[in-house]
Design an enzyme around this catalytic site. Structure first.
Site, PDB file in Angstrom:
ATOM      1  CG  ASP A  33      41.070  36.340  46.041  1.00 58.93           C
ATOM      2  OD1 ASP A  33      41.974  37.183  46.287  1.00 58.93           O
ATOM      3  OD2 ASP A  33      39.859  36.580  46.164  1.00 58.93           O
ATOM      4  N   GLY A  54      27.214  40.093  50.485  1.00 57.04           N
ATOM      5  CA  GLY A  54      28.079  40.454  49.372  1.00 57.04           C
ATOM      6  C   GLY A  54      27.250  40.642  48.139  1.00 57.04           C
ATOM      7  N   GLY A  55      27.911  40.918  47.026  1.00 59.48           N
ATOM      8  CA  GLY A  55      27.211  41.141  45.775  1.00 59.48           C
ATOM      9  C   GLY A  55      26.350  39.959  45.352  1.00 59.48           C
TER      10      GLY A  55
END
Ligand code: NAG
Ligand code: NAG
Ligand code: NAG
Ligand code: NAG
Ligand code: NAG
Ligand code: NAG
Ligand code: NAG
Ligand code: NAG
Length: 832
Positions: free
Chosen positions: A615, A500-501
C-alpha cells in the site's frame, strides 16, 4: 548501453572473473628481465630471465653488467638487486607486443657502486615512445617504480637517457599484459561533478597502493603481481582508526570488483572508525599522501562491508581533500544487496599546481539512527600524465629532447653540478622529513583520544527509544496501560489526531518526553488478538530509519494499542496538496522520495524474504521534524512467496490509482507492485495533485495515465506543480521523469528494483544540485532498463468506482499520522 547490453557486459565480466578465479590471469606479453644477470632468477612463482636472452632487444653504447660486491639479503627481491645493467649513453629496449592494450612497466632499482660507476649518483630520464615516465631521476635506496601504459602499436620502446655527464642503470624490468577491464576509459570527477573520459590514453604511475587494515601483500599473492602496503604510515591519527579482518567473507559479485581488481586479502581487511559503538562518534579517519603538484590523480577506492552483520547497517561519507565524493555510501546497495561484496570506485582529482598533499577521508553519514562508522579496504593512487604526456616534471617528450641533446652536452658540465646540488638538497630535506615523521609517529601515541561525541547527542535519544520505554526486556516493547493513559492524558479527545474505522489515533508524550502516536483499536476478538501479536512481532523486526518505527504496544485489558514514533510533519500527501502547508522545494521533494525509496528498498531486501508493502502511497509516507521521510504501515505487509491470494485480493482495495495493473492480470502482488505504486507517488510529488481526481476532464482523472502521456511526449514540464516552475534543472527533471516512467512499466519484469530507483533519484538530486559540464549522463541513464511499450490498464477501470474508493481512503488520510492498515485489518478480521 541498453539494459540488455549492460547485462551481457556484466555477464561477460563475471565469466572473465570466474576464469581468473580458477586459473589466475594469464598475461599474453610477459617479459621479466633480471638486468645485468647472466642467469635466470626465480622470485616467488615468477622467473626473471638472464639479461642476454633474445626475447628483447636492447641497444646501448656499451654492455656493462654490474654485480654487487656484498650480497643484499632483505627480501626475495634482493636476488634481483645483486646485479644491474649500466646504461652509459642513451639506450633503448624494444619489446614486441603480441596483444595491444594496457601493460605494466615495472623498474627495479637498487644503487650500488660498481667499478667507477656510483649508481647513487646516476641521474637519468626514462620514457616510452608516447610518454615520459621518469625525468631527472635518481635513487639512493632500493625502489620499484610501477607504470601502466596502453600500448596500441606492435612494439613498446623504453628509452633510457642519462643526464649529461651521468649514466643510467636498472636492476630488473617487467613488461606484462594487464586485463583490459582493469582500467576503463572513464572515471568520476568531483569539483565539479562529472566524468573524466580518456583514461585509455593515459600513462599511469602507481604512487600508492595500500591495503587498509592489513599486512603487506606481495606480488605472488596478487594475480597481477602488485604489491600492497599497510596503511598505518599514512593515517593522520591512528587513534581514530582500528583494523578489522574477515577475508573469508569477501564475495566477488556481478557488477563489482574481480580478484584481478584486487585480491580478497585486500577486500577482507579494512580500517574502520574507532567509534566504540558510541552513537555520538563524529570524526573522520584520514590518510595523507605526498603527491607532486601539477598532476591529476586517479584515485581508486576499494570497499567491502566486512563490518556489518546485516544489510543497511553501515552508511558513510567518503572525501578526497575537502570534497565529498560519495555520500551515504552503502557498498552493499550498489551490489544487489550482497553483504561483503567487493566494490571499487574511481575518481579523477582536479588539476592543482600548488597542492602537494592528497588526503582521503571516511566519516559517518549524517543520517540519524545509524551507528556512526565508516570503512575503507584498499586505496590506489595513480598519477596521470600531464598535457605534455609526461609523468614527471615538465619533461618534454623524448623526440624533442633528442634534438636538443647536443645543447644538453654543452650545458652539461655546469648543469650536472647544479643538478647534483639540487638533488642532494632534495634528498637532505626528504631525509629530514622522514625523520620528523617518524618522530611524530612516536608522539602520536600519547595524544589523548578526543571526546568527539559531545556535539551531537541527537542520535542517541532515538536509539534508546526502544529500550527506555520497555518495562520488561522479556516483553520487548510492551508498555503498561497506565503509561499509555498517562501519555495520552487519559485518551483526551483534544489529543486525537486521526480517526478511522478501527478507532482513534492520539498524540502522546511518554514520561521520557518522547513524542508518540498512539493508535487505539476497538475492543478485540480472540482471532484479532492472534493477528495483533503476529503483527507486533513482524513490526519489531523492521528497524530502519526510513520506516516509521513501532515503539511499543499494549494488550492489557483487552486493549489493542500500537505506539509509534511521532512524525511531526504528517504525511507527504498533506504537504503536496493539503491545506495551509508551505510548498516543498524540489530538493526537499527529491530527498523525501529518496528516503522513502530507501525504506522500501529495505523492506524488499533487508530481510531474508522480500517484504511487499502493498500500500505504497503518499499518505503512507510520513515526515519527521526535519522533513525526513519514513514509510508507514508496512506492518501488515507480507513476505513475497507466502501471499495468500484471498487475503491480497481483499487487502488491496484501499489504493486505486496506485495499483499495479499487473494485479488485474495475475491477481498477484510482488515487490514490483510496490515499485509501480512508488512510480505513481513520484508523479504525484512532481505534479502535486491527487492520483485520482474525478472532478477533472476524463483524460486527466488518472494521474499515472496523464503524466505518462506527457512524459512520453517529452513535455513533462507542462504538467508540473506550478510552484516548481523554473526551479527544476532540466537534467534533473528528465532523470526523475524517466525513473517514474520505468516504475510504471506495464510488466513487473520491466520495472527497476527499488535499489535502482533509489540510485536514479540520488542521481536526479545530484543533477539538481551541481552544474554538470558536458553530458555525463551517457553512463548513468542506463541504470534502468529500456522502456517497454506502455498501455495503461487503468483505462479498463470504471472511474466512478475509483472516485468512491479514493474518497473513502482520503478519510483515512486526514490524520497527521497515517491511518493504519494494521487497524483496518484488525477490524476486518473481527468480522470474519
Ligand atoms: C647468457 O650468458 C650465459 C653466461 O654468460 C650463458 O651461459 C647463456 O647461454 C647465455 N644465454 C643466451 C640466451 O645467450
Ligand atoms: C587502448 O587504447 C585504444 C585506443 O585508444 C582503445 O581502443 C583500447 O580500448 C585501449 N585499451 C585499454 C585496455 O586501455
Ligand atoms: C593493524 O594491522 C597492522 C598490520 O597488520 C598491525 O601492525 C596492527 O597491530 C593492527 N592493529 C590493530 C589494532 O589490530
Ligand atoms: C601468500 O601466498 C602464500 C603462498 O603463495 C601463502 O602461503 C600465504 O599465506 C599468502 N599470504 C597471504 C597474506 O595471503
Ligand atoms: C570530514 O572531512 C570533511 C572534508 O575535509 C569535512 O568536510 C567534514 O566536516 C569532516 N567531518 C568530520 C566529522 O570531521
Ligand atoms: C590548490 O591547492 C591549494 C592547497 O591545497 C588550495 O589552497 C587551492 O585552493 C587549490 N586551488 C584550486 C584551484 O583548487
Ligand atoms: C596524457 O597523454 C595523452 C597522450 O598519450 C594525452 O592524450 C592526454 O591528454 C594526456 N593527459 C592529460 C591529463 O593531459
Ligand atoms: C632536470 O632538472 C634540471 C635542473 O633542475 C632542469 O633544468 C631540467 O629541465 C630538468 N630536466 C627535465 C627533463 O625535467
Amino acid at each position: 548501453m541498453s539494459d540488455r547490453g549492460l547485462k551481457i557486459f556484466t555477464c561477460a565480466l563475471s565469466i572473465l572473473s570466474l576464469a581468473s578465479l580458477c586459473c589466475g590471469f594469464n598475461p599474453v606479453d610477459n617479459y621479466l628481465i633480471d638486468c645485468g644477470s647472466s642467469s635466470d632468477t626465480t622470485v616467488g612463482d615468477r622467473v626473471f630471465l638472464a639479461d642476454n636472452s633474445t626475447s628483447n632487444s636492447l641497444s646501448t653504447p656499451k654492455n656493462i653488467f654490474a654485480r654487487a660486491s656484498t650480497s643484499v639479503t632483505s627480501s626475495d627481491y634482493s636476488l634481483l638487486y645483486q646485479t644491474a645493467r649500466i646504461l652509459d649513453g642513451t639506450s633503448k629496449y624494444t619489446f614486441s607486443i603480441q596483444q595491444p592494450g594496457r601493460h605494466w612497466i615495472r623498474f627495479y632499482f637498487y644503487p650500488f657502486v660498481y667499478d667507477s660507476y656510483n649508481m647513487n649518483r646516476a641521474i637519468f630520464h626514462v620514457s616510452t615512445q608516447d610518454h615520459v615516465l621518469l625525468s631527472n631521476f635518481s635513487v639512493n635506496s632500493n625502489v620499484v617504480k610501477e607504470f601502466s601504459v596502453n600500448v596500441t602499436s606492435t612494439s613498446l620502446e623504453i628509452i633510457f637517457t642519462p643526464s649529461s655527464n651521468s649514466f643510467a642503470f636498472l636492476n630488473a624490468l617487467e613488461v606484462v599484459s594487464i586485463p583490459d577491464a582493469l582500467i576503463t576509459d572513464d572515471a568520476s570527477t568531483f569539483d565539479p561533478l562529472g566524468t573524466f573520459q580518456g583514461l585509455f590514453s593515459q600513462a599511469l604511475e602507481t604512487v600508492f597502493r595500500v591495503n587498509m587494515g592489513g599486512p603487506t601483500i606481495l606480488p605472488e599473492n596478487d594475480t597481477l603481481g602488485r604489491t600492497w602496503v599497510p596503511d598505518q604510515d599514512f593515517l593522520i591519527n591512528e587513534n581514530f582508526a582500528t583494523n578489522i579482518s574477515k577475508i573469508s567473507a569477501v564475495k566477488y559479485v556481478e557488477g563489482g570488483a574481480t580478484p584481478d581488481i584486487a585480491p580478497n586479502a585486500v577486500y577482507g581487511t579494512a580500517t574502520v572508525m574507532k567509534s566504540g559503538d558510541d552513537p555520538r562518534s563524529n570524526f573522520n579517519v584520514t590518510w595523507q599522501f605526498n603527491v607532486d603538484p601539477g598532476f591529476q590523480y586517479l584515485v581508486r577506492f576499494h570497499f567491502c562491508d566486512i563490518l556489518s552483520k546485516a544489510l543497511n547497517e553501515l552508511y558513510f561519507e567518503v572525501y578526497i581533500d575537502s570534497s565529498i565524493v560519495a555520500k551515504d555510501l552503502d557498498p552493499s546497495i550498489l551490489l544487489q544487496n550482497i553483504l561483503a561484496g567487493a566494490l571499487y570506485m574511481d575518481f579523477v582529482t582536479p588539476l592543482n599546481d600548488s597542492k602537494n598533499k592528497l588526503r582521503v577521508s571516511i566519516g559517518p553519514s549524517s543520517i540519524p539512527n545509524v551507528l556512526p562508522n565508516a570503512i575503507l579496504n584498499g586505496l590506489e593512487i595513480m598519477k596521470m600524465n600531464n598535457s605534455l604526456g609526461s609523468l614527471s616534471g615538465s619533461a618534454p617528450l623524448l623526440s624533442d629532447s633528442r634534438s636538443k641533446k647536443n645543447v644538453g652536452m654543452i650545458v652539461g658540465l655546469t648543469a650536472g653540478a647544479v643538478i647534483a646540488v639540487v638533488v642532494a638538497a632534495i634528498m637532505f630535506m626528504f631525509c629530514r622529513k622522514r625523520k620528523k615523521l617518524a618522530h611524530q609517529g612516536h608522539s602520536k601515541t600519547w595524544i589523548p583520544l578526543p571526546v568527539s561525541g559531545g556535539n551531537s547527542p541527537t542520535v542517541g535519544s532515538k536509539y534508546s527509544n526502544g529500550t527506555t520505554v520497555s518495562v520488561n526486556s522479556n516483553l520487548g516493547y510492551c508498555i503498561p496501560f497506565v503509561a499509555v493513559q498517562e501519555a495520552t492524558n487519559n485518551f483526551d479527545e483534544a489529543w486525537v489526531i486521526g480517526i478511522g474505522g478501527f478507532g482513534k489515533v492520539y498524540k502522546g508524550v511518554l514520561n521520557d518526553s518522547t513524542k508518540v502516536a498512539v493508535k487505539r483499536g476497538n475492543p478485540r476478538s480472540q482471532q484479532g488478538l492472534a493477528e495483533f501479536q503476529t503483527e507486533i512481532e513482524m513490526l519489531s523486526q523492521f528497524r530502519h530509519r526510513h520506516l516509521v518505527s513501532l515503539i511499543g504496544y499494549c494488550d492489557e485489558k483487552n486493549e489493542m494499542i500500537l505506539i509509534y514514533e511521532y512524525m511531526e510533519n504528517g504525511t507527504l500527501k498533506g504537504h503536496l496538496y493539503g491545506a495551509g502547508r508551505p510548498s516543498l522545494s524540489w530538493k526537499e521533494r527529491l530527498e523525501i522520495c529518496i528516503g522513502a525509496a530507501r525504506g522500501l528498498h529495505y523492506l524488499h531486501t533487508g530481510y531474508a524474504k522480500a517484504v511487499i508493502h502493498r500500500d505504497v502511497k503518499s499518505a503512507n509516507i510520513l515526515l519527521d521534524e526535519n522533513l525526513m521521510a519514513k514509510v508507514a504501515d508496512f506492518g501488515l505487509s507480507k513476505t513475497g512467496p507466502e501471499i495468500d491470494q484471498t487475503h491480497v485480493s481483499t487487502a488491496v482495495k484501499g489504493s486505486f490509482g496506485y495499483l499495479d495493473p499487473e494485479y488485474f492480470r495475475r491477481q498477484q502482488l510482488t515487490e514490483k507492485s510496490d515499485v509501480y505504486s512508488f512510480g505513481v507517488v513520484l508523479f504525484e510529488v512532481l505534479c502535486a495533485r491527487p492520483v485520482i481526481d474525478p472532478t477533472l476532464p476524463r483524460e486527466m482523472v488518472n494521474l499515472a495515465e496523464w503524466a505518462m502521456k506527457w512524459q512520453k511526449k517529452g513535455q513533462l514540464e507542462q504538467i508540473i506543480d506550478p510552484t516548481l516552475g523554473g526551479k527544476i534543472r532540466p537534467d534533473s527533471l528528465r532523470k526523475f521523469g524517466e525513473t517514474a516512467e520505468k516504475c510504471l512499466a506495464d510488466f513487473g519484469v520491466d520495472r527497476p528494483s527499488m535499489g535502482d530507483v533509489l540510485w536514479n533519484l540520488e542521481y536526479a538530486l545530484q543533477l539538481q544540485e551541481v552544474v554538470v559540464p558536458g553530458d555525463p549522463e551517457e553512463n548513468s541513464t542506463n541504470m534502468i532498463g529500456e522502456l517497454s511499450p506502455k498501455i495503461n490498464n487503468f483505462s479498463h477501470v470504471d472511474n466512478s468506482g475509483l472516485a468512491a474508493q479514493s474518497e473513502t481512503s482520503s478519510v483515512d488520510d486526514l490524520s497527521g499520522v497515517s491511518m493504519s492498515k494494521v487497524f483496518s485489518q484488525l477490524v476486518k478480521s473481527e468480522g470474519r
